[in-house]
Design an enzyme around this catalytic site. Structure first.
Site, PDB file in Angstrom:
ATOM      1  N   GLU A   7       0.871  -1.195   0.000  1.00 59.31           N
ATOM      2  CA  GLU A   7       0.000   0.000   0.000  1.00 59.31           C
ATOM      3  C   GLU A   7       0.895   1.227   0.000  1.00 59.31           C
ATOM      4  OE1 GLU A   7      -2.991   2.497   2.813  1.00 59.31           O
ATOM      5  OE2 GLU A   7      -3.178   0.330   3.008  1.00 59.31           O
ATOM      6  N   HIS A   9       1.679   4.747  -1.770  1.00 61.20           N
ATOM      7  CA  HIS A   9       1.017   5.758  -2.586  1.00 61.20           C
ATOM      8  C   HIS A   9       2.017   6.640  -3.322  1.00 61.20           C
ATOM      9  CE1 HIS A   9      -2.603   4.459  -0.680  1.00 61.20           C
ATOM     10  NE2 HIS A   9      -2.181   4.825   0.513  1.00 61.20           N
ATOM     11  N   HIS A 168      -9.501   1.044  -0.259  1.00 60.19           N
ATOM     12  CA  HIS A 168      -8.765   1.998   0.570  1.00 60.19           C
ATOM     13  C   HIS A 168      -9.724   3.003   1.206  1.00 60.19           C
ATOM     14  CE1 HIS A 168      -6.043   5.324   1.584  1.00 60.19           C
ATOM     15  NE2 HIS A 168      -5.125   4.377   1.679  1.00 60.19           N
ATOM     16  N   ASP A 293       2.100   1.986   3.919  1.00 60.91           N
ATOM     17  CA  ASP A 293       1.258   3.175   3.751  1.00 60.91           C
ATOM     18  C   ASP A 293       2.140   4.399   3.542  1.00 60.91           C
ATOM     19  OD1 ASP A 293      -0.963   4.750   3.435  1.00 60.91           O
ATOM     20  OD2 ASP A 293      -1.705   4.532   5.483  1.00 60.91           O
TER      21      ASP A 293
END
Length: 353
Positions: A7, A9, A168, A293
């Site tokens: 995950e 970004h 998400h 994250d």
């Protein structure tokens, strides 16, 4: 130990130049004002867009691979006429990044659920010609959820193309109740929103209609593993007693059975040994993946947590890379080659139990 984080970004300058000039659909203005402020903050914007710096950081930490996804909430706050081509352009750019860095980056496509038919076509393109690893959907779209009939083409395409859906969080659709005290975001609103969406998929019968669908939840399951026994108990009670007062679809499985069959969870943002231990008991190591994250969480802390957590060798292998390879179709031999030639993962601090 190979380390794949799932995950992670990012964005591109080209995407931001277009997206920040678009009108936002009514109801999403507050969230997008916040996200655009974040994306325009110089240091944070660089962490999202500078992938060379990210590779250097990964090398320093011994992180072999990152599965990249567009910074939330993606294209979902924009009118469909803008969102559909913007998603295609971003996915083209993401696929090019993955091709330039085989074995270091994977990618989750972004789609525009505002147009479910176009989203279905983009899923097929992403999993086919573009060679990406799945899709990310940032919970609700205009207050609508994937269990609703209009999204059936999107879910059918994800199932048919074996595209995992990373569900998400974003700011809750019932925004007013979360407005004060910083609650719309990661303190509380994000997990409440994503958990709600997952429970709608389970309790609506959607997973009977799409039994082959795989849904990924971050943050060690958005609280659901903690509640599984009570959810089963109260669902059975309600099915026996509620009757016409609260109509409920007849399900083939218990809620917890759907959760264990159709959901995979990630460690993103929860470096807590007690919560991970509960998740392992609830769903097993073959349904848990490592995630950071990034850039919202500290990569060094997350990787240190994975290495120091008292796990068996099999648990650490599954969480560190094996489950991600299975769920996202990542070639094990490819990551092995890249690990040998480009990175030198550390091995200190690993404990088994």
């Amino acid at each position: 130990m190979r380390v794949i984080a799932v995950e992670e970004h990012m964005t591109t300058e080209a995407f931001l130049r277009v997206a920040h000039g678009l009108d936002v659909v009514p109801g999403d203005e507050t969230e997008m004002d916040l996200m655009r402020t974040v994306e325009n903050t110089a240091g944070f914007r660089a962490r999202l867009a500078d992938l060379d710096a990210r590779l250097r950081e990964m090398d320093a930490l011994g992180q072999d691979m990152a599965v990249l996804s567009l910074n939330p909430p993606g294209v979902q706050p924009y009118p469909a006429a803008d969102a559909v081509p913007l998603a295609r352009e971003f996915n083209d750019a993401l696929a090019a990044i993955v091709r330039r860095h085989p074995g270091r980056f994977g990618g989750l496509a972004t789609v525009a659920p505002q147009d479910p038919v176009a989203a279905a076509a983009e899923i097929e393109r992403a999993m086919g010609p573009l060679g990406l690893n799945g899709i990310m959907i940032n919970s609700h779209t205009g207050g609508r959820y994937l269990d609703e009939p209009e999204f059936a083409p999107l879910l059918a395409a994800a199932e048919a193309n074996r595209a995992p859906i990373y569900l998400h969080p974003r700011a809750p659709s019932m925004f007013a109740a979360y407005r004060e005290y910083g609650m719309p975001g990661a303190i509380w609103g994000y997990q409440a929103e994503a958990g709600l969406h997952a429970m709608r998929l389970i309790l609506s019968g959607t997973l009977d209609r799409h039994p082959g669908l795989t849904v990924v939840l971050g943050h060690l399951g958005e609280g659901i593993p903690y509640w599984l026994r009570r959810i089963d108990n109260r669902h059975a009670f309600a099915a026996r007693t509620a009757g016409a007062a609260t109509p409920m679809p007849r399900l083939s499985l218990t809620p917890s059975e759907y959760f264990r069959r159709n959901f995979v969870i990630t460690t993103s943002g929860i470096d807590d040994p007690d919560v991970l231990a509960l998740a392992l008991r609830a769903v097993g190591e073959d349904n848990i993946m490592f995630a950071i994250d990034s850039p919202y969480e500290d990569p060094a802390s997350a990787v240190a947590f994975l290495r120091s957590m008292p796990l068996t060798d099999d648990q650490r292998t599954a969480i560190g890379h094996r489950t991600a390879e299975r769920v996202f179709g990542i070639a094990e031999t490819e990551t092995e080659t890249e690990t040998e030639t480009e990175t030198a993962p550390g091995s200190g601090g690993i404990h088994t139990a």
